[in-house]
Scaffold this motif. Structure first.
Motif, PDB file in Angstrom:
ATOM      1  N   ASP A 151       0.841  -1.193   0.000  1.00 41.29           N
ATOM      2  CA  ASP A 151       0.000   0.000   0.000  1.00 41.29           C
ATOM      3  C   ASP A 151       0.882   1.251   0.000  1.00 41.29           C
ATOM      4  N   VAL A 152       1.945   1.215   0.797  1.00 40.12           N
ATOM      5  CA  VAL A 152       2.900   2.327   0.811  1.00 40.12           C
ATOM      6  C   VAL A 152       3.566   2.455  -0.555  1.00 40.12           C
ATOM      7  N   ALA A 153       4.019   1.348  -1.123  1.00 40.15           N
ATOM      8  CA  ALA A 153       4.677   1.372  -2.432  1.00 40.15           C
ATOM      9  C   ALA A 153       3.734   1.935  -3.495  1.00 40.15           C
ATOM     10  N   ARG A 154       2.494   1.507  -3.478  1.00 36.26           N
ATOM     11  CA  ARG A 154       1.509   1.990  -4.454  1.00 36.26           C
ATOM     12  C   ARG A 154       1.283   3.487  -4.300  1.00 36.26           C
ATOM     13  N   THR A 155       1.228   3.946  -3.080  1.00 32.50           N
ATOM     14  CA  THR A 155       0.959   5.353  -2.824  1.00 32.50           C
ATOM     15  C   THR A 155       2.093   6.253  -3.310  1.00 32.50           C
ATOM     16  N   THR A 156       3.323   5.742  -3.318  1.00 33.30           N
ATOM     17  CA  THR A 156       4.438   6.560  -3.805  1.00 33.30           C
ATOM     18  C   THR A 156       4.365   6.800  -5.303  1.00 33.30           C
ATOM     19  N   GLU A 157       3.717   5.869  -6.033  1.00 34.12           N
ATOM     20  CA  GLU A 157       3.585   5.927  -7.488  1.00 34.12           C
ATOM     21  C   GLU A 157       4.924   5.871  -8.220  1.00 34.12           C
ATOM     22  N   ARG A 158       5.966   5.319  -7.572  1.00 29.83           N
ATOM     23  CA  ARG A 158       7.268   5.227  -8.244  1.00 29.83           C
ATOM     24  C   ARG A 158       7.964   3.887  -8.021  1.00 29.83           C
ATOM     25  N   ILE A 159       7.442   3.076  -7.148  1.00 32.18           N
ATOM     26  CA  ILE A 159       8.102   1.822  -6.799  1.00 32.18           C
ATOM     27  C   ILE A 159       7.508   0.680  -7.626  1.00 32.18           C
ATOM     28  N   GLU A 160       8.368  -0.016  -8.357  1.00 33.45           N
ATOM     29  CA  GLU A 160       7.926  -1.150  -9.156  1.00 33.45           C
ATOM     30  C   GLU A 160       7.791  -2.386  -8.263  1.00 33.45           C
ATOM     31  N   VAL A 161       6.925  -3.299  -8.655  1.00 31.94           N
ATOM     32  CA  VAL A 161       6.678  -4.508  -7.870  1.00 31.94           C
ATOM     33  C   VAL A 161       6.768  -5.727  -8.782  1.00 31.94           C
ATOM     34  N   TYR A 162       7.500  -6.737  -8.314  1.00 31.28           N
ATOM     35  CA  TYR A 162       7.667  -8.003  -9.021  1.00 31.28           C
ATOM     36  C   TYR A 162       7.381  -9.136  -8.051  1.00 31.28           C
ATOM     37  N   GLN A 163       6.870 -10.242  -8.578  1.00 32.36           N
ATOM     38  CA  GLN A 163       6.693 -11.447  -7.789  1.00 32.36           C
ATOM     39  C   GLN A 163       7.824 -12.410  -8.109  1.00 32.36           C
ATOM     40  N   LEU A 164       8.298 -13.119  -7.111  1.00 29.01           N
ATOM     41  CA  LEU A 164       9.323 -14.138  -7.301  1.00 29.01           C
ATOM     42  C   LEU A 164       8.641 -15.500  -7.320  1.00 29.01           C
ATOM     43  N   SER A 165       8.980 -16.306  -8.307  1.00 24.60           N
ATOM     44  CA  SER A 165       8.347 -17.618  -8.447  1.00 24.60           C
ATOM     45  C   SER A 165       8.889 -18.607  -7.423  1.00 24.60           C
ATOM     46  N   ASP A 166       8.138 -19.668  -7.215  1.00 24.61           N
ATOM     47  CA  ASP A 166       8.595 -20.757  -6.345  1.00 24.61           C
ATOM     48  C   ASP A 166       9.903 -21.343  -6.868  1.00 24.61           C
ATOM     49  N   GLU A 167      10.037 -21.437  -8.183  1.00 22.05           N
ATOM     50  CA  GLU A 167      11.250 -21.991  -8.786  1.00 22.05           C
ATOM     51  C   GLU A 167      12.459 -21.126  -8.438  1.00 22.05           C
ATOM     52  N   LEU A 168      12.296 -19.818  -8.513  1.00 22.32           N
ATOM     53  CA  LEU A 168      13.394 -18.917  -8.161  1.00 22.32           C
ATOM     54  C   LEU A 168      13.767 -19.081  -6.683  1.00 22.32           C
ATOM     55  N   ILE A 169      12.770 -19.176  -5.839  1.00 27.69           N
ATOM     56  CA  ILE A 169      13.020 -19.339  -4.394  1.00 27.69           C
ATOM     57  C   ILE A 169      13.783 -20.636  -4.150  1.00 27.69           C
ATOM     58  N   ASN A 170      13.354 -21.722  -4.784  1.00 31.06           N
ATOM     59  CA  ASN A 170      14.032 -23.010  -4.594  1.00 31.06           C
ATOM     60  C   ASN A 170      15.472 -22.964  -5.094  1.00 31.06           C
ATOM     61  N   ALA A 171      15.688 -22.297  -6.228  1.00 30.13           N
ATOM     62  CA  ALA A 171      17.052 -22.170  -6.756  1.00 30.13           C
ATOM     63  C   ALA A 171      17.916 -21.343  -5.801  1.00 30.13           C
ATOM     64  N   ALA A 172      17.360 -20.292  -5.242  1.00 35.28           N
ATOM     65  CA  ALA A 172      18.105 -19.465  -4.291  1.00 35.28           C
ATOM     66  C   ALA A 172      18.452 -20.259  -3.035  1.00 35.28           C
ATOM     67  N   ARG A 173      17.503 -21.060  -2.554  1.00 34.25           N
ATOM     68  CA  ARG A 173      17.784 -21.900  -1.364  1.00 34.25           C
ATOM     69  C   ARG A 173      18.899 -22.900  -1.661  1.00 34.25           C
ATOM     70  N   ASP A 174      18.837 -23.544  -2.838  1.00 26.89           N
ATOM     71  CA  ASP A 174      19.869 -24.513  -3.209  1.00 26.89           C
ATOM     72  C   ASP A 174      21.241 -23.833  -3.299  1.00 26.89           C
ATOM     73  N   GLU A 175      21.274 -22.682  -3.925  1.00 25.11           N
ATOM     74  CA  GLU A 175      22.514 -21.938  -4.068  1.00 25.11           C
ATOM     75  C   GLU A 175      23.066 -21.519  -2.696  1.00 25.11           C
ATOM     76  N   PHE A 176      22.190 -21.068  -1.834  1.00 27.62           N
ATOM     77  CA  PHE A 176      22.602 -20.618  -0.497  1.00 27.62           C
ATOM     78  C   PHE A 176      23.133 -21.781   0.326  1.00 27.62           C
ATOM     79  N   ALA A 177      22.520 -22.944   0.183  1.00 23.28           N
ATOM     80  CA  ALA A 177      22.959 -24.132   0.928  1.00 23.28           C
ATOM     81  C   ALA A 177      24.359 -24.560   0.518  1.00 23.28           C
ATOM     82  N   GLN A 178      24.769 -24.240  -0.698  1.00 25.68           N
ATOM     83  CA  GLN A 178      26.089 -24.630  -1.181  1.00 25.68           C
ATOM     84  C   GLN A 178      27.179 -23.650  -0.812  1.00 25.68           C
ATOM     85  N   ARG A 179      26.826 -22.517  -0.237  1.00 23.11           N
ATOM     86  CA  ARG A 179      27.849 -21.499   0.127  1.00 23.11           C
ATOM     87  C   ARG A 179      28.471 -21.814   1.450  1.00 23.11           C
TER      88      ARG A 179
END
Length: 179
Positions: A151-179
């Motif tokens: 709601d705050v982001a929308r009210t500023t009228e300048r902040i872009e919003v993206y959704q992250l997919s489950d696949e991206l989240i799983n890839a990030a978890r796998d990558e993080f586990a290997q660090r």
């Protein structure tokens, strides 16, 4: 104060201050927010961040998503995604980190009083206001804090919003586990 600036200095808009005050007092988020962002662009993979999502590389992104009701307040997911994004040159602000970008331990559930929760919300709002984009973790629709942040982001009228997919989240978890 958040990173040298008070919320008032970051919010030139009276409506934003109203949203923040209401959220910190426990008001329900605007249900229309889910409709507003249900069709936000979805980032499907970490590889996409290196090519087509140039807007994300140019600015600061804020990670937003569900915390309450998740094991460890979902900090593990926030840490994994923040790490993967940073490895690709993205400047990230995560609510699961302290103000210097260091992974913070999740608070104990019994330590999150309404006052503490309000302070976490205020910190999140300040971070949203400093950001150029908000990246939504899966399940964001069920998070009242995230919906208030949107709601705050929308009210500023300048902040872009993206959704992250489950696949991206799983890839990030796998990558993080290997660090």
């Amino acid at each position: 104060m958040i990173i040298g600036m008070s919320i008032e200095e970051l919010t030139p808009n009276a409506r934003i201050n109203e949203i923040i005050d209401a959220a910190c007092k426990g008001a329900a988020p605007d249900p229309y927010i889910i409709t507003c962002y249900a069709d936000a662009p979805v980032i499907e993979s970490l590889d996409v961040l290196n090519t087509s999502q140039r807007v994300i590389k140019r600015g600061i992104v804020y990670l937003a998503g569900p915390m309450t009701g998740h094991a460890n307040f979902n900090y593990d997911t926030f840490h994994a995604v923040a790490s993967a994004l940073r490895a690709r040159g993205v400047t990230v602000i995560s609510p699961a980190e302290d103000n210097t970008g260091v992974y913070a331990p999740a608070p104990a559930v019994e330590d999150v009083s309404p006052e503490v929760h309000a302070e976490y919300l205020r910190r999140g709002f300040a971070h949203v206001l400093r950001s150029d984009a908000v990246l939504l973790l899966p399940g964001w629709q069920r998070s009242s804090g995230t919906r208030h942040e949107l709601d705050v982001a929308r009210t500023t009228e300048r902040i872009e919003v993206y959704q992250l997919s489950d696949e991206l989240i799983n890839a990030a978890r796998d990558e993080f586990a290997q660090r």
